[in-house]
Design an enzyme around this catalytic site. Structure first.
Site, short mmCIF file in Angstrom:
data_model
loop_
_atom_site.label_atom_id
_atom_site.label_comp_id
_atom_site.label_asym_id
_atom_site.label_seq_id
_atom_site.Cartn_x
_atom_site.Cartn_y
_atom_site.Cartn_z
N ARG A 120 -34.79 9.06 -27.87
CA ARG A 120 -34.90 10.37 -28.53
C ARG A 120 -36.35 10.87 -28.42
O ARG A 120 -37.06 10.99 -29.41
CB ARG A 120 -34.40 10.27 -29.95
CG ARG A 120 -32.89 10.10 -29.90
CD ARG A 120 -32.22 10.36 -31.19
NE ARG A 120 -30.93 10.99 -30.91
CZ ARG A 120 -30.00 11.14 -31.81
NH1 ARG A 120 -30.20 10.74 -33.03
NH2 ARG A 120 -28.86 11.72 -31.49
N GLN A 125 -34.48 15.44 -24.39
CA GLN A 125 -33.62 16.28 -25.23
C GLN A 125 -32.56 17.04 -24.42
O GLN A 125 -31.43 17.20 -24.86
CB GLN A 125 -34.47 17.26 -26.04
CG GLN A 125 -34.92 16.65 -27.36
CD GLN A 125 -35.71 17.60 -28.22
OE1 GLN A 125 -36.05 18.69 -27.80
NE2 GLN A 125 -36.03 17.16 -29.42
N ASP A 128 -29.52 14.89 -23.87
CA ASP A 128 -29.02 14.17 -25.04
C ASP A 128 -27.53 14.47 -25.30
O ASP A 128 -27.19 15.39 -26.04
CB ASP A 128 -29.89 14.53 -26.24
CG ASP A 128 -29.59 13.69 -27.45
OD1 ASP A 128 -28.54 13.01 -27.47
OD2 ASP A 128 -30.39 13.72 -28.40
N SER A 131 -26.28 14.35 -28.99
CA SER A 131 -26.54 15.56 -29.78
C SER A 131 -25.63 16.71 -29.36
O SER A 131 -25.07 17.40 -30.22
CB SER A 131 -28.00 16.01 -29.62
OG SER A 131 -28.84 15.10 -30.27
N TYR A 231 -32.61 7.46 -36.38
CA TYR A 231 -31.31 6.89 -36.78
C TYR A 231 -31.43 6.16 -38.12
O TYR A 231 -32.49 5.61 -38.44
CB TYR A 231 -30.84 5.88 -35.73
CG TYR A 231 -30.41 6.51 -34.43
CD1 TYR A 231 -29.29 7.31 -34.35
CD2 TYR A 231 -31.14 6.27 -33.26
CE1 TYR A 231 -28.89 7.87 -33.15
CE2 TYR A 231 -30.75 6.83 -32.05
CZ TYR A 231 -29.62 7.63 -32.01
OH TYR A 231 -29.23 8.18 -30.83
#
Ligand code: NAD
Length: 374
Positions: A120, A125, A128, A131, A231
């Site tokens: 992360r 990003q 990801d 997500s 997390y």
């Protein structure tokens, strides 16, 4: 290089790992060929002819699996394993916490990259997948709840009288939970939310929801609650008991409860016991997004709606697959961005940068063996 995109065959899997948009980007390099299995995009409303127009060839499953680079949504099934080609690259949601599955991929001799293990970091990003798909799951959870609920979501003033806004509680406010808040807000619900990580409070309030506080008894509890790498970590039983008490009281008042709490590599934390479900109002709806990891709610069952004392517990798995077209579009962009790490921007040549931290973090098997997690 030949890049293959097979049709996903797991039950209920409607997504596809490449779209005409991403095919076009790879084809534009002029260096690589793409083979899409006929019908691979059908469940995402993408026609074979659209892939062809973007520069791919339509082929059989064997041709797609025979490629040098395989783009998948889910890990190969037992039936698909014999089709994997030794030395090829396999990219997808390979479920790296399932040691037996990883071993089965390793023995085929593929180099497997599990996108669940993308770090992360800012640079990752755009890749990801957790997500992009959790965002969709959060949205769809609210849609399902609204559809299952026997009342309106917004407050209405009509000639026949006033209708109260639905009260929604969201537990677990990561990517899915935040999107669930935003979606329920657009529908006019009154929202409360809670999470173990204290950093989430400001995000919840900035979306116009009320934060439900579960106090920490000491600094040690607060430290564990902060989690690692964005997390959560498992909380001590004393905190879980305190949380259960606070949430039990809130649940007596709410119409819709959406739970999204997860801890990577572990069973989902049990947030709602049967006695709390029993204390909820008749007609209330629960959507348990964590059902595939064992469920946040006692009594939730995978792919079922279970009724308990007039409360409906929805346990549908793989919610992103129920928004197939957009889920595929976002997933395919994530996969393309991951692939682009190995594509030379100027020449289009393909070479995996083995020392890149994103590549190192996601590589799960190679040369016939599972790569030990460092
Ligand atoms: P997740 O799917 O692993 O978990 C969902 C939520 O459940 C989390 O917010 C977690 O704290 C919560 N949870 C776990 N145990 C709980 C319990 N016992 N009680 C209540 N809640 C509990 O998490 P996620 O959605 O993947 O993301 C978590 C965080 O990471 C988010 O804040 C997100 O913004 C952040 N994130 C950062 C990046 C990045 O920096 N590149 C990328 C993606 C996500």
């Amino acid at each position: 290089m030949i890049i293959g995109i097979p049709r996903e065959t797991r039950a209920g899997e409607t997504r596809v790992a490449a779209t005409p948009e991403t095919v076009k980007k790879v084809a534009a390099t002029g260096k690589h060929q793409l083979v899409v299995e006929s019908g691979a995009g059908a469940s995402s409303s993408i026609l074979d002819t659209e892939y062809q127009a973007a520069g791919a060839r339509i082929g059989t499953a064997d041709e797609a699996f025979g490629a040098d680079i395989l783009l998948k949504v889910r890990g190969p099934t037992a039936e698909e394993l014999p089709r994997l080609k030794r030395g090829s690259m396999l990219i997808g949601l390979l479920n790296p916490f399932d040691a037996a599955a990883l071993q089965s991929y390793a023995v085929t001799g593929v180099a497997g990259y599990a996108l669940e293990w993308l770090p992360r970091i800012t640079r990752a990003q755009s890749m990801d997948v957790l997500s992009s798909q959790a965002n969709i799951a959060g949205y769809k959870a609210v849609m399902i709840a609204a559809n299952t609920f026997g009342r309106f979501m917004p407050m209405l003033m009509t000639a026949a009288g006033t209708v109260k806004a639905a009260r929604v509680l969201i537990l677990g406010v990561g990517v899915a939970g935040l999107q669930a808040i935003a979606t329920a807000k657009r529908l006019g619900a009154v929202i409360e939310a809670s999470d173990v990580r204290p950093a989430v409070k400001d995000q919840v309030e900035s979306l116009g929801a009320k934060w439900v506080d579960v106090p920490y008894a000491n600094d040690e509890e607060r430290k564990i609650a902060e989690g690692v790498g964005g997390y959560a970590r498992p909380m001590p039983p004393e905190w879980m008991a305190r949380q259960a008490g606070v949430i039990h009281e809130r649940c007596k008042t709410v119409d819709i409860l959406i739970t999204t709490a997860l801890i990577p590599g572990r069973p989902a934390p049990r947030l709602i016991k049967a006695e709390t479900v029993a204390a909820m109002k008749p007609g209330a709806v629960i959507v348990d997004l964590a059902v595939e990891q064992g469920g946040n709610v006692e009594g939730s069952e995978l792919d079922k709606i279970v009724a308990k004392n007039g409360v409906k517990i929805v346990g549908f798995g793989n919610l992103p697959a129920r928004v197939a077209t957009d889920a595929s579009a976002l997933y395919a962009r994530n996969v393309f961005n991951f692939l682009a790490l190995s594509l030379n921007a100027k020449t289009g040549e393909f070479a995996v940068p083995k020392d890149d931290e994103i590549i190192k973090a996601t590589l799960v098997c190679e040369n016939g063996a599972v790569v030990p997690r460092g």
